[in-house]
Design a protein around this motif. Structure first.
Motif, short mmCIF file in Angstrom:
data_model
loop_
_atom_site.label_atom_id
_atom_site.label_comp_id
_atom_site.label_asym_id
_atom_site.label_seq_id
_atom_site.Cartn_x
_atom_site.Cartn_y
_atom_site.Cartn_z
N VAL A 191 0.90 -1.12 -0.01
CA VAL A 191 0.11 -0.03 -0.08
C VAL A 191 0.98 1.44 0.09
O VAL A 191 1.03 2.01 1.09
CB VAL A 191 -0.77 -0.05 1.15
CG1 VAL A 191 -2.02 1.34 1.14
CG2 VAL A 191 -1.51 -1.27 1.48
N PRO A 192 1.61 1.36 -0.94
CA PRO A 192 2.54 2.58 -1.10
C PRO A 192 1.87 3.94 -1.37
O PRO A 192 0.78 4.26 -1.70
CB PRO A 192 3.33 2.36 -2.33
CG PRO A 192 2.25 1.68 -3.18
CD PRO A 192 1.63 0.69 -2.33
N SER A 193 2.54 4.90 -0.55
CA SER A 193 2.05 6.28 -0.46
C SER A 193 2.23 6.97 -1.83
O SER A 193 3.47 6.80 -2.57
CB SER A 193 2.85 6.79 0.58
OG SER A 193 2.64 6.64 1.84
N ALA A 194 1.26 7.69 -2.39
CA ALA A 194 1.38 8.68 -3.69
C ALA A 194 1.31 9.97 -3.34
O ALA A 194 2.13 10.72 -4.08
CB ALA A 194 0.05 8.16 -4.38
N GLU A 195 1.01 10.37 -2.26
CA GLU A 195 0.89 11.86 -1.90
C GLU A 195 0.81 11.78 -0.44
O GLU A 195 0.01 11.26 0.23
CB GLU A 195 -0.09 12.48 -2.45
CG GLU A 195 -0.29 13.88 -2.40
CD GLU A 195 -1.11 14.12 -1.01
OE1 GLU A 195 -1.11 15.58 -0.29
OE2 GLU A 195 -2.10 13.45 -0.68
N LEU A 196 1.40 12.56 0.29
CA LEU A 196 1.51 12.51 1.63
C LEU A 196 1.66 14.53 1.92
O LEU A 196 2.46 15.19 1.69
CB LEU A 196 2.67 12.36 2.45
CG LEU A 196 2.96 12.51 3.89
CD1 LEU A 196 1.64 12.26 4.88
CD2 LEU A 196 4.30 12.04 4.25
#
Length: 257
Positions: A191-196
């Motif tokens: 479940v990788p981060s695309a935007e933070l």
């Protein structure tokens, strides 16, 4: 618009995650570079937004930025980070001085036992190698991969190297727990981060009062669908003061590791 020179930072190989470097660590490295080289100066950081374009590898991260707006009290910077000539991250940061104003706390820390009353849990090294740099003690009833009813995780976390709880450290903490969907799953999935995006409170303006130690971190998912999820996180100091709020968009992949 003023164009900056390029600044070389480094991605720590100890902060590996599924496909590359831990997203919170990459965002923290970018923030440190922007703050020291391109914008901010003595102004505290108020907001950081980071878009992850590709997994970052250990080694040099070449950060460049522009300062499209700077006033007497605030400064903004748009930045990008490259490795081997390819973009891996882009984002923006807003810095602003403190001033007198009305205080309000609508995100009080959960009433949970302190870290001494919670047991340490070890995240699987093959799933989260970066977790070896942390001590994590769950403070709520929900645990990763326990097949629970709600997508929320709550834990005490501290860095084993004793680093202070400054803004880059807090950025890392907003992304340091497993994705909240892990609380309702019993099988791990990427479940990788695309935007933070991280919003910082004025508590971080007084850095001398945050020399390190434990932080209470909560992450939860309110909605997931179509291969995406939205996670909200909060980070409190050990004394209950709110340090930052984070929100991120994640890609939910269907395959097992």
């Amino acid at each position: 618009m003023t164009t900056s020179t390029e600044h070389e930072s480094r991605i720590d190989p100890q902060w590996r995650s599924w496909e590359g470097a831990h997203g919170g660590h990459v965002a923290a490295v970018a923030l440190a570079a922007v703050r020291s080289r391109f914008a901010g100066g003595a102004r505290p950081v108020r907001t950081l937004t980071t878009h992850f374009l590709a997994p970052a590898d250990a080694g040099p991260l070449h950060v460049s930025g522009t300062a499209p707006a700077s006033g007497r009290r605030t400064a903004a910077c748009v930045f990008s980070g490259h490795q081997d000539g390819l973009p891996v991250v882009v984002g923006s940061a807003l810095f602003g001085e403190g001033r007198p104003g009305v205080a309000y706390d609508g995100q009080s820390a959960p009433d949970v036992p302190g870290p001494n009353g919670c047991r340490t849990v070890r995240l699987p090294g093959h799933l989260a190698p970066f977790a070896r740099q942390l001590e994590i003690r769950p403070a709520g009833p929900d645990l990763p991969l326990a097949g629970g009813d709600r997508a929320e995780l709550l834990a005490w976390v501290r860095f084993l190297d004793g680093r202070p709880l400054d803004a880059p450290a807090v950025v890392t903490l907003t992304d340091v727990l497993p994705p909240a969907l892990y609380a309702v799953w019993d099988v791990p999935r990427p479940v990788p981060s695309a935007e933070l995006t991280v919003h910082f409170t004025d508590v971080l303006d007084d850095s001398e009062s945050l020399l390190g130690g434990w932080a209470l971190v909560r992450i939860r998912t309110d909605h997931a669908g179509a291969g995406w999820a939205v996670d909200d996180s909060a980070v409190w100091a050990a004394d209950g003061r709110l340090l930052a709020l984070g929100r991120q968009s994640r890609v939910v992949r269907g395959g097992r590791p």
